[in-house]
Design an enzyme around this catalytic site. Structure first.
Site, PDB file in Angstrom:
ATOM      1  N   HIS A 174      27.149  47.670  39.291  1.00 51.01           N
ATOM      2  CA  HIS A 174      27.625  47.535  40.666  1.00 51.01           C
ATOM      3  C   HIS A 174      27.844  48.908  41.295  1.00 51.01           C
ATOM      4  O   HIS A 174      27.417  49.162  42.434  1.00 51.01           O
ATOM      5  CB  HIS A 174      28.932  46.737  40.672  1.00 51.01           C
ATOM      6  N   GLU A 175      28.492  49.803  40.560  1.00 55.10           N
ATOM      7  CA  GLU A 175      28.791  51.130  41.115  1.00 55.10           C
ATOM      8  C   GLU A 175      27.510  51.944  41.313  1.00 55.10           C
ATOM      9  O   GLU A 175      27.363  52.637  42.330  1.00 55.10           O
ATOM     10  CB  GLU A 175      29.765  51.880  40.198  1.00 55.10           C
TER      11      GLU A 175
ATOM     12  N   HIS B 175      25.718  51.100  44.520  1.00 54.25           N
ATOM     13  CA  HIS B 175      26.138  51.811  45.730  1.00 54.25           C
ATOM     14  C   HIS B 175      25.306  53.083  45.927  1.00 54.25           C
ATOM     15  O   HIS B 175      24.936  53.429  47.053  1.00 54.25           O
ATOM     16  CB  HIS B 175      27.617  52.189  45.634  1.00 54.25           C
TER      17      HIS B 175
ATOM     18  N   GLU C  72      29.660  46.132  49.500  1.00 48.82           N
ATOM     19  CA  GLU C  72      30.167  45.625  48.224  1.00 48.82           C
ATOM     20  C   GLU C  72      29.356  44.413  47.755  1.00 48.82           C
ATOM     21  O   GLU C  72      28.993  44.306  46.586  1.00 48.82           O
ATOM     22  CB  GLU C  72      31.645  45.253  48.351  1.00 48.82           C
TER      23      GLU C  72
END
Length: 268
Positions: A127-128, A131, A191
């Protein structure tokens, strides 16, 4: 004259920006800062964090995180695979993690209380990293620059017409409006997009994408109450879980193909 100069500034900013497409196909506005500048900012923020926070010297924890990062990075586009990715584990009970432009990943030891296995840790880190590869940091900077410049123009116009008091009011109220109705919704979009990218990335790397659901269920149980969704920079946890549950079956073939190709991470 002040109003004219500010108008020229916002025009120049708009000209410097470009419309591009994110990895999920979403149209986004980026520009005003180069990749080299982003990487420098990421390196600076990472260095400052390492100076301020206590770094774990646990060899097993550090190797565990690096193993997951390496497996995920191996599936990134070439421009990101060529970067030397650096990781750090911080001694902090808050379950959190981050990734920054320039190949920097930080993980708090508290994340291990909710990420119970390597697949769930991959969901967090994927997920990070999502970004980063979706250029969310650049997009965020571009949005903030545009909001600040736009408010300055409105304030100057109000000041010219109604005096300095009006200009101050516009800037104060405008800042609040930009935060709640412009900047934060964009962050929630990012997000949700990072969830999609991260879940797909972990499947491509040979991690079970269904474990992303378990990870966020653990997160939800650990976090307790949350602020209203429209005031949060993150999607509502229940909505997030439903979306991850929705996408997991379609990613099962990708996960199975990765496993068949020998991508079977054994990080711990």
């Amino acid at each position: 004259m002040k109003t004219l100069l500010l108008a020229l500034l916002i025009t120049a900013l708009a000209a410097a920006c470009a419309t591009t497409t994110s990895p999920t196909g979403r149209r986004q506005m980026v520009g005003g800062v180069s990749q080299a500048q982003l990487d420098q900012l990421g390196a600076q923020a990472f260095a400052e964090t390492k100076q301020k926070e206590k770094i774990s010297t646990d060899g097993r924890q550090n190797a565990y995180v690096q193993c997951v990062v390496n497996a995920l990075v191996a599936q990134l586009p070439a421009q990101y695979r060529s970067v030397r990715w650096e990781t750090a584990v911080f001694v902090d009970a808050e379950p959190n993690a981050f990734a920054l432009p320039g190949g920097k990943v930080g993980v708090n030891t508290g994340i291990f209380t909710v990420a119970k296995n390597q697949d769930q840790l991959a969901a967090v880190i994927g997920h990070e990293i999502g970004h980063v590869i979706a250029r969310h940091h650049e997009e965020r900077i571009t949005r903030q620059m545009g909001a600040q410049t736009g408010l300055a123009v409105l304030g100057a116009l109000a000041g010219a017409a109604y005096g300095d008091g009006a200009a101050s009011t516009v800037n104060q109220l405008g800042g609040t409006a930009a935060q709640t109705a412009f900047l934060l919704p964009g962050s929630r979009t990012q997000e949700s997009e990072a969830d999609v990218i991260g879940q797909r990335l972990m499947a491509e790397a040979g991690f079970n994408p269904a474990q992303a659901v378990d990870l966020w269920q653990n997160m939800m149980a650990a976090s307790g109450g949350r602020s209203p969704q429209w005031l949060s920079t993150h999607p509502d946890p229940a909505n997030r879980i439903r979306e991850l549950q929705r996408d997991a079956p379609s990613l099962a073939p990708t996960y199975q193909q990765a496993q068949a190709a020998g991508r079977r991470p054994k990080c711990g």
